[in-house]
Design an enzyme around this catalytic site. Structure first.
Site, PDB file in Angstrom:
ATOM      1  N   GLY A  15       0.813  -1.226   0.000  1.00 57.08           N
ATOM      2  CA  GLY A  15       0.000   0.000   0.000  1.00 57.08           C
ATOM      3  C   GLY A  15       0.839   1.264   0.000  1.00 57.08           C
ATOM      4  N   LEU A  17       0.945   3.828   2.200  1.00 59.10           N
ATOM      5  CA  LEU A  17       1.646   4.216   3.428  1.00 59.10           C
ATOM      6  C   LEU A  17       2.966   3.462   3.567  1.00 59.10           C
ATOM      7  CD1 LEU A  17       1.245   5.923   6.150  1.00 59.10           C
ATOM      8  CD2 LEU A  17       0.910   3.684   7.158  1.00 59.10           C
ATOM      9  N   ALA A  18       2.909   2.164   3.274  1.00 64.60           N
ATOM     10  CA  ALA A  18       4.104   1.332   3.411  1.00 64.60           C
ATOM     11  C   ALA A  18       5.235   1.850   2.528  1.00 64.60           C
ATOM     12  CB  ALA A  18       3.769  -0.118   3.075  1.00 64.60           C
ATOM     13  N   ARG A  46      -2.878  -8.714  -1.004  1.00 71.03           N
ATOM     14  CA  ARG A  46      -3.502  -9.643  -1.954  1.00 71.03           C
ATOM     15  C   ARG A  46      -2.659  -9.810  -3.212  1.00 71.03           C
ATOM     16  NH1 ARG A  46      -9.843  -9.077  -1.046  1.00 71.03           N
ATOM     17  NH2 ARG A  46      -9.718 -10.912  -2.377  1.00 71.03           N
ATOM     18  N   VAL A  86      -7.190 -11.550   4.153  1.00 79.28           N
ATOM     19  CA  VAL A  86      -7.352 -11.516   5.623  1.00 79.28           C
ATOM     20  C   VAL A  86      -8.410 -12.455   6.187  1.00 79.28           C
ATOM     21  CG1 VAL A  86      -6.434  -9.192   5.948  1.00 79.28           C
ATOM     22  CG2 VAL A  86      -8.859  -9.498   5.520  1.00 79.28           C
ATOM     23  N   ASP A 177      -0.566   8.062  15.863  1.00 74.42           N
ATOM     24  CA  ASP A 177      -1.013   9.400  15.507  1.00 74.42           C
ATOM     25  C   ASP A 177       0.278  10.079  15.094  1.00 74.42           C
ATOM     26  OD1 ASP A 177      -1.421  12.245  15.657  1.00 74.42           O
ATOM     27  OD2 ASP A 177      -3.311  11.829  16.687  1.00 74.42           O
ATOM     28  N   HIS A 178       0.499  10.239  13.799  1.00 73.35           N
ATOM     29  CA  HIS A 178       1.852  10.620  13.364  1.00 73.35           C
ATOM     30  C   HIS A 178       2.256  12.013  13.855  1.00 73.35           C
ATOM     31  CE1 HIS A 178      -0.162  12.743  10.065  1.00 73.35           C
ATOM     32  NE2 HIS A 178       0.970  13.359   9.810  1.00 73.35           N
ATOM     33  N   HIS A 240      -5.308  14.419  15.742  1.00 77.88           N
ATOM     34  CA  HIS A 240      -4.124  15.274  15.887  1.00 77.88           C
ATOM     35  C   HIS A 240      -4.363  16.473  16.812  1.00 77.88           C
ATOM     36  CE1 HIS A 240      -2.944  12.757  12.662  1.00 77.88           C
ATOM     37  NE2 HIS A 240      -3.467  13.456  11.670  1.00 77.88           N
ATOM     38  N   LYS A 341       0.964  25.845   4.024  1.00 79.34           N
ATOM     39  CA  LYS A 341       1.052  24.642   4.836  1.00 79.34           C
ATOM     40  C   LYS A 341       1.848  24.992   6.080  1.00 79.34           C
ATOM     41  CE  LYS A 341       1.615  20.332   6.140  1.00 79.34           C
ATOM     42  NZ  LYS A 341       0.517  19.579   6.734  1.00 79.34           N
TER      43      LYS A 341
END
Ligand code: BG6
Length: 488
Positions: A15, A17-18, A46, A86, A177-178, A240, A341
């Site tokens: 994915g 994020l990975a 998958r 899964v 929670d990054h 956050h 930002k």
């Protein structure tokens, strides 16, 4: 660095994020020796990948992080792939054997981290099967890492938590929670509890209000599918912002360790006033971005329904009913497509009770409030505005800014959130993760706002890209005879 031994079993290994965050973070840990000879990753999804294909993907995702090809290849040799659905129990048997094999091969001491980087509707199923299919180790640690969203209201979060707690204890669950992995968020505690000049004044007698701003200039980008169902309140405030506010509001922890810090955060959140309908509708405002020139408004972004009432902006006033904060509001705001930002906290102190320099005696303009600003991103640092005499003839005061901004070379080398957080998981340090009582209390607060918003029709769109949100966000403070410290 101390090497941490562990198997990392990653669900959702192909994915976004990975590849964007987790593999680069792991490479950094590898480079510094926090993981080295005794670690292995079983990636699953998958996809019909084999180990070689998976390693290629991992190498590509960390390519920018280092020019040392050998380091990257050595790192990637610790990665293994298992195709996995899964809900298919047979796949857990494969994972179990693979885990046992790698544990032996790399001498991992039976330590296991289960990292679920997938849609939340799979969390429960995976956790249950890990337990029932005996993937939990009996001779080392077992830790579960999960990503948000953690539920969409208190009820669903509780149901999810109940499922997880059938397989894992609270102290084995690491809810990411990054924002808690960010350097300057961690610095809030240093500033408060390391400095008499701030902590002695950190209460309603000396602080007039506190402002937390999480501004983004990007729009919804490619995430409409998730975002339109969530909205800014769930996406940013429940997690956050609530975490930042609880660090600002909490009492001093007994010791600087996870259990003590969490206890204080929970106490603070429990004294946050949960609004009734009338309070929720006066103390929170929402917005959705329109368009300027030929930019798309939110309702015309890919994947967003044309009649969407999802908010892309939130501002609100939070009140703590406790001795320290009664009467001192916390104002918060966050939104997409704002001017820039940046993330910052502005602590606005009260003005001196008597202004002896004031007009008409001396013809001086009123004193400014002292403001402590904590710059979280993109700059990292602080500033403190104080009143001083200007150097001209006569007696006039002017605000002077004492400022420290971290050198950009140093900020570039500070560990990124995921590097810190994965390291904390391997150490077993829960300080920078959201505990269940924190999550639960944050939902109870947010649910009340949502409840009111769900029955009222908003007037959207109501702010233009590049602004600081709708006028109502300014009115929220103007009503209290205040204004945002940061404005355009
Ligand atoms: C995420 C939200 O949690 O945080 C995103 O889902 C948001 O919508 C992001 O853009 C902001 O994080 P950062 O670290 O870029 O400030």
């Amino acid at each position: 660095a101390t090497e941490r031994r562990s198997l990392i079993m990653l669900f959702g290994a192909t994915g976004d994020l990975a590849t964007r965050k987790l593999y680069p973070a792991m490479l950094k840990l590898y480079e510094k020796g926090n993981i080295r000879d005794h670690f292995a990753v079983i990636g699953s999804s998958r996809y019909k990948f084999d180990d070689a294909k998976f390693r290629e993907m991992v190498m590509k995702s960390v390519d920018k992080e280092s020019s040392n090809k050998k380091l990257i290849a050595d790192f990637a040799s610790h990665f293994y792939f298992v195709t996995h659905d899964v809900t298919d129990l047979a796949h857990y048997a494969v994972l179990k054997d693979k885990a046992a094999e790698l544990d032996k091969k790399y001498k991992l001491g039976g330590n296991r981290v289960f990292y679920i980087s997938m849609a939340p509707n799979f969390f429960g199923t995976v956790a249950k099967n890990l337990k029932n299919q005996n993937l939990l180790s009996t001779n080392g640690f077992n830790r579960l890492v999960i990503e948000k969203p953690f539920g969409r209201d208190f009820e669903s979060a509780k149901a999810l938590n109940d499922e997880l707690s059938n397989a894992f204890e609270e102290n084995q669950i690491f809810r990411i929670d990054h924002y808690l992995g960010k350097e300057m968020i961690q610095n809030i505690e240093a500033i408060r509890f390391g400095n008499t000049i701030f902590e002695a004044l950190w209460n309603n007698r000396y602080i007039d209000n506190i402002q937390v701003t999480l501004a983004e200039n990007l729009g919804v980008e490619e995430r409409a599918g998730y975002y339109d169902n969530s909205g800014a309140l769930r996406d940013m405030v429940q997690n956050h912002i609530m975490q930042i506010v609880s660090l600002l509001a909490m009492e001093q922890p007994v010791a600087f360790k996870d259990t003590d810090i969490r206890a204080e955060k929970v106490k603070a959140l429990r004294s946050l006033r949960v609004y009734n309908v009338a309070e929720a509708s006066t103390n929170f405002v929402r917005g959705q971005y329109g368009s300027v020139g030929n930019t798309k408004d939110y309702r015309h972004e890919d994947g967003v329904p044309e009649d969407s009432n999802t908010e892309t902006f939130v501002a609100g006033k939070l009140l703590f009913d406790n001795y320290r904060w009664s009467g001192t509001p916390f104002y918060i705001r966050t939104g997409k497509k704002l001017a820039d930002k940046f993330t910052r906290v502005d602590v606005v102190f009260k003005k001196p009770l008597v202004d002896i320099f004031a007009f008409p005696q001396n013809g001086n303009a009123p004193l400014n409030a002292n403001v402590l600003t904590i710059f979280i991103e993109p700059n990292q640092g602080f500033s403190l505005v104080v009143n001083a005499k200007n150097s001209e003839q006569g007696f006039h005061t002017e605000p002077v800014n004492l400022q420290f901004i971290e050198d950009s070379k140093r900020t570039k080398s500070t560990p990124q959130p995921y590097e810190r957080l994965i390291h904390d998981v391997l150490k077993g340090d829960g300080t920078n993760f959201a505990s269940w009582p924190e999550v639960a209390n944050a939902w109870k607060f947010v649910d009340q706002i949502r409840r009111v918003w769900d029955i009222q029709q908003p007037m959207f769109p109501n702010y233009i890209p590049g602004s600081m949100g709708p006028v109502s966000a300014d009115e929220l403070l103007a009503r209290d005879h205040r204004e945002w410290v940061y404005k355009l």
